[in-house]
Design an enzyme around this catalytic site. Sequence first.
Site, PDB file in Angstrom:
ATOM      1  N   HIS A   1      23.831  40.721  37.974  1.00 15.47           N
ATOM      2  CA  HIS A   1      24.986  40.005  37.377  1.00 15.47           C
ATOM      3  C   HIS A   1      26.009  40.987  36.812  1.00 15.47           C
ATOM      4  O   HIS A   1      26.739  40.648  35.886  1.00 15.47           O
ATOM      5  CB  HIS A   1      24.545  39.041  36.269  1.00 15.47           C
ATOM      6  CG  HIS A   1      23.368  38.193  36.626  1.00 15.47           C
ATOM      7  ND1 HIS A   1      23.482  36.952  37.210  1.00 15.47           N
ATOM      8  CD2 HIS A   1      22.032  38.425  36.519  1.00 15.47           C
ATOM      9  CE1 HIS A   1      22.280  36.447  37.429  1.00 15.47           C
ATOM     10  NE2 HIS A   1      21.383  37.326  37.026  1.00 15.47           N
TER      11      HIS A   1
ATOM     12  N   SER B   1      50.177  56.734  41.704  1.00 14.18           N
ATOM     13  CA  SER B   1      51.057  55.586  41.557  1.00 14.18           C
ATOM     14  C   SER B   1      52.498  56.084  41.550  1.00 14.18           C
ATOM     15  O   SER B   1      52.775  57.192  41.104  1.00 14.18           O
ATOM     16  CB  SER B   1      50.735  54.864  40.250  1.00 14.18           C
ATOM     17  OG  SER B   1      51.858  54.148  39.795  1.00 14.18           O
TER      18      SER B   1
ATOM     19  N   LYS C   1      47.648  57.787  37.143  1.00 16.77           N
ATOM     20  CA  LYS C   1      46.783  57.076  38.076  1.00 16.77           C
ATOM     21  C   LYS C   1      46.183  57.933  39.182  1.00 16.77           C
ATOM     22  O   LYS C   1      46.806  58.848  39.702  1.00 16.77           O
ATOM     23  CB  LYS C   1      47.569  55.937  38.729  1.00 16.77           C
ATOM     24  CG  LYS C   1      47.990  54.881  37.740  1.00 16.77           C
ATOM     25  CD  LYS C   1      46.894  53.894  37.485  1.00 16.77           C
ATOM     26  CE  LYS C   1      47.115  52.719  38.410  1.00 16.77           C
ATOM     27  NZ  LYS C   1      46.069  51.734  38.280  1.00 16.77           N
TER      28      LYS C   1
ATOM     29  N   GLU D   1      39.550  50.528  48.725  1.00 15.09           N
ATOM     30  CA  GLU D   1      40.148  49.187  48.660  1.00 15.09           C
ATOM     31  C   GLU D   1      40.562  48.702  50.043  1.00 15.09           C
ATOM     32  O   GLU D   1      40.403  47.531  50.386  1.00 15.09           O
ATOM     33  CB  GLU D   1      41.371  49.199  47.739  1.00 15.09           C
ATOM     34  CG  GLU D   1      41.014  49.416  46.279  1.00 15.09           C
ATOM     35  CD  GLU D   1      42.261  49.715  45.447  1.00 15.09           C
ATOM     36  OE1 GLU D   1      42.991  48.778  45.124  1.00 15.09           O
ATOM     37  OE2 GLU D   1      42.501  50.901  45.143  1.00 15.09           O
TER      38      GLU D   1
END
Length: 458
Positions: free
Chosen positions: A156, A277, A283, A290
């Site tokens: 979980h 970024s 970043k 992704e």
Amino acid sequence: MSKMWAGRTAGETDKLADDFNSSIAFDSRMYRQDITGSMAHAAMLGKQGIITDGEAEQPINGLAEILADLESGALSIDMTAEDIHMFVESELTRRLGDLGKKLHTARSRNDQVALDLRLYLRDEIKVIMSEIKALIAALCEKAEENKDAIMPGYTHLQRAQPILFAHHLLAYCMMLMRDIGRFEDTARRMNASPLGCCALAGTTYDTDRHFEAERLGFGEVMQNSLDGVSDRDFGVELMSACSLLMMHLSRLSEEIILWASWEFKFIELSDAYTTGSSIMPQKKNPDMAELIRGKTGRVYGDLMALLTTLKGLPLAYNKDMQEDKEAIFDALDTVKLCLSVMTPMIATMTSLKANMKKAAQKGFINATDLADYLVKKGLPFRAAYKIAGSLVAKCIAENTVLEDLPLSVYQDYSELFDNDLYGEISLETCVEKRSSEGGTSPASVEKQITLVKEYLAK
Ligand code: ARG
């Protein structure tokens, strides 16, 4: 342009209809397979005396020359041709005249395309399997480097029990080994030649399908001509295997994304596989992971596209089936692309073992082991579970952890507690003692590494 199939109709087809009908833009990638298939067919026609031996030799040589010219760039594919089959045949006819026109005896584009696709996919499957193997090797190597790295295992997404990072990585090796098995199964079932099924019903010529099949490296010939030209179940199967593989890559990507976040910081990705970024200077984004996660949906879509195309088709060939190739090729290209990025991304990532350990030290992931301690001293598991739970609650209330709770407090909860409890609930012991087969203990991890390496070696 006059069509090779002109005869029944006298009028010209509309330009828009021609473009709509054409598949050369995507089936030209099968030129090698188309030519190889045609060479086997010409040889069979000669051997069977359907054309004379002399007549077979010229198209075989002519086809070999076309192939060589295409590979060298001396010849380029005519993108106005209807499809790759028509292109090769018309080029052969351009070179040989009437002899080229004999090639299509006892054959149809229906068995031809079914053959080309199988030949093409057979080669692609080999490439994909070797790329999966490379990924397994990279994961296994990382596992070896992380045999001592304790991290929280999750259920979980809540800290559950301590595990070795190596154990976590090896889980993916196991999944990927099964993926290879699925590609092998697909290749095995696909290993039958549809050539000679002709348009749909077979042929009146005395052909030798086994001769062609053997030349093309097939184990057998398809036993029903309608089936041979009309099913694309091998494409569906292949894309199912691709989808399952992508599902695994996507889950791994998801974990990489989590692990690389500041909230976890279990790994650092190499700069080579991250991006910055355009606005936020701090970043370092895991875009590659992704994208792999994102492209998974695309491969599932390809699978659904083919299934949906096939579901209502009467036997045998229907032009709808031309839609099979774009979906299949897109799935294969996507899978290969994802694997090609995933492998070096894994190979170059660094694990931050201290952070993993720190995360494992919080969150009471040794609470099960505390309960097991009491069980070993004779308490029934449910009673032990309750005591361990109360101790966790006490720790939370007092902002401490099980390791730091004094023995006197433990003994308030049960007389069975003794000084040896601290050793029993240390993370190292928790991991060490999970020595059941397939568990996270160092011995079990070692065994898994050996198994994976043996697999890779064969
Ligand atoms: N380009 C076609 C395809 O990909 C080849 C088969 C054409 N057969 C036919 N009967 N029109 O399916």
